[in-house]
Design an enzyme around this catalytic site. Structure first.
Site, PDB file in Angstrom:
ATOM      1  N   THR A 195     -17.179 -95.398  54.887  1.00  0.00           N
ATOM      2  CA  THR A 195     -15.410 -95.124  55.849  1.00  0.00           C
ATOM      3  C   THR A 195     -14.460 -96.142  56.733  1.00  0.00           C
ATOM      4  O   THR A 195     -14.787 -96.528  56.796  1.00  0.00           O
ATOM      5  CB  THR A 195     -15.604 -93.835  57.187  1.00  0.00           C
ATOM      6  OG1 THR A 195     -16.504 -92.904  56.849  1.00  0.00           O
ATOM      7  CG2 THR A 195     -14.391 -93.075  57.754  1.00  0.00           C
ATOM      8  N   MET A 314     -19.521 -95.130  58.254  1.00  0.00           N
ATOM      9  CA  MET A 314     -20.701 -94.312  59.078  1.00  0.00           C
ATOM     10  C   MET A 314     -21.983 -94.871  58.667  1.00  0.00           C
ATOM     11  O   MET A 314     -22.329 -95.063  57.533  1.00  0.00           O
ATOM     12  CB  MET A 314     -19.858 -92.892  58.683  1.00  0.00           C
ATOM     13  CG  MET A 314     -19.088 -92.379  59.631  1.00  0.00           C
ATOM     14  SD  MET A 314     -18.724 -90.449  59.315  1.00  0.00           S
ATOM     15  CE  MET A 314     -17.452 -90.630  59.551  1.00  0.00           C
ATOM     16  N   ASP A 317     -25.897 -97.632  55.744  1.00  0.00           N
ATOM     17  CA  ASP A 317     -26.595 -98.185  54.893  1.00  0.00           C
ATOM     18  C   ASP A 317     -25.857 -99.517  54.727  1.00  0.00           C
ATOM     19  O   ASP A 317     -24.975 -99.691  54.466  1.00  0.00           O
ATOM     20  CB  ASP A 317     -25.238 -96.818  53.641  1.00  0.00           C
ATOM     21  CG  ASP A 317     -26.231 -97.372  52.449  1.00  0.00           C
ATOM     22  OD1 ASP A 317     -27.202 -97.766  51.763  1.00  0.00           O
ATOM     23  OD2 ASP A 317     -25.117 -97.414  50.732  1.00  0.00           O
TER      24      ASP A 317
END
Length: 386
Positions: A195, A314, A317
């Site tokens: 993001t 977000m 990961d």
């Protein structure tokens, strides 16, 4: 979550069907309230002062005032109101969405297409839209962090055994250690971002010099079609060459490869060079491409010559991938909270004590260049096609 406050969402779309679908999807979540809808941007802008939404979902193609015009006008009066573009996953939709991101949109969700049923379409939108709304709402994220901290404190005070566990959790989440390693030769730069990524990359990559002596590999969480458009746009702005990766591409200095949407990207040694490998194995962290997959592969192939950089996004990961980079002796840079659109991925790495440096976005490009140039004589590279 307290009943006293919910995330207030304004839905802007000229399609009655889409407005109803989104309203249904969002109304099912107890933390979200749809406070209004609008069929075009002009009406939406008139409603915003009274509705005071926390997040706006915005279509691109609308009559009277389209999404891009709406976004331009909105950003003149409010720079911080989170906006999620709800666009079609087409070439035209990708171009429009990237235009919107450049104009200040925070994220995007693809409209459902080629799904088997309305139920499947609703589930797909819910799985993407709801987490993004919650992730972009800063007060909601602060509330979650406070709730987690309270829970950890309760665990820490429940007994001697739990105290040790609770303190360990607190230490790992709120007291990161920043280890410095001796300067060493960097052979590859790997970047993970989600993001806010297109704008972050548009700031970082143009600061890399044409004579960058190492290759750059990137995972940006994006669907198919979008990654090719993103790479092409960035290529026009950079001294380095930027391209969507293809299977078999040979990693070359001064070139940036972006993983194509819906494909994991890894690297493989072939003789004296390294080549790109693409596959569609199962998503990791619900992502394909996944940052973890790329970082683990790079760490395995380049060891201490790996420079990993985790930018805005977000979720978490990249966390396991950074663990592998750290174990291999590589260096890790994370973006700071102040300049991240969402401090999720870099926060996970920072709070785990894995980041050697936590930097503002404005400093990342120069720092990547400094590490890459360390221990080398300057090369003379010419961008292909220049």
């Amino acid at each position: 979550m307290s009943e006293a406050r919910k995330i207030r969402v304004l839905i802007v779309d000229d399609s009655t069907v889409i407005r109803r679908l989104l309203t249904q999807v969002l109304a099912d979540d107890p933390n979200i309230e749809v406070v209004g809808t609008a069929p075009n941007g002009r009406i939406a802008l008139a409603k915003i002062p009274n509705l005071k939404p926390d997040v706006v979902t915005l279509d691109i193609e609308m009559p009277e005032m389209d999404g891009l015009q709406t976004l331009t006008e909105l950003r003149k009066i409010d720079r911080k109101l989170p906006v999620i573009m709800f666009s079609t996953l087409t070439h035209r939709g990708a171009e429009g969405t990237l235009d919107a991101l450049e104009r200040g949109a925070n994220d995007y969700v693809g409209k459902p297409a080629n799904v088997g049923s309305v139920t499947e379409g609703i589930a797909k939108v819910r799985g993407e839209m709801v987490p993004k709304i919650k992730g972009l709402c800063s007060w909601f994220q602060d509330h979650l962090q406070l709730a987690r901290a309270t829970q950890r404190s309760a665990q820490a005070s429940s007994g001697p055994e739990a105290t040790g566990l609770g303190n360990a959790l607190l230490d790992s989440c709120s007291s990161p250690t920043f280890r410095r390693t001796p300067k060493q030769r960097v052979d590859v730069i790997a970047i993970g971002v989600s993001t806010g990524g297109p704008n972050a990359l548009a700031q970082v990559l143009p600061s890399l010099p044409a004579d960058l002596p190492v290759p750059v590999v990137i995972v940006q969480h994006m669907p198919p079609v979008f990654t090719k458009h993103l790479a092409d746009r960035l290529n026009t702005k950079c001294s380095v060459t930027v391209a969507e990766a293809k299977a078999g591409d040979s990693l070359q200095p001064g070139t940036v490869w972006i993983a194509p949407g819906d494909f994991h990207m890894t690297v493989k040694a072939v003789g004296a060079s390294h080549r790109v490998v693409l596959d569609q194995s199962a998503p990791v962290n619900s992502c394909r491409p996944a940052v973890d997959v790329l970082f683990q592969s790079v760490a395995s192939n380049f060891g201490p010559g790996t420079l990993a950089c985790i930018l805005t996004g977000m979720g978490s990961d990249g966390l396991q991938g950074c663990r592998d980079v750290a174990k291999a002796g590589g260096h890790i840079i994370a973006q700071d909270r102040e300049t991240s659109v969402v401090w999720g991925m870099p926060a996970a790495v920072t709070n785990a004590g894995l980041a050697h440096q936590v930097l503002s976005l404005q400093r990342v490009g120069a720092e990547l260049t400094k590490h890459a140039m360390h221990g080398r004589n300057k090369l003379t590279l010419v961008k292909s096609g220049a």
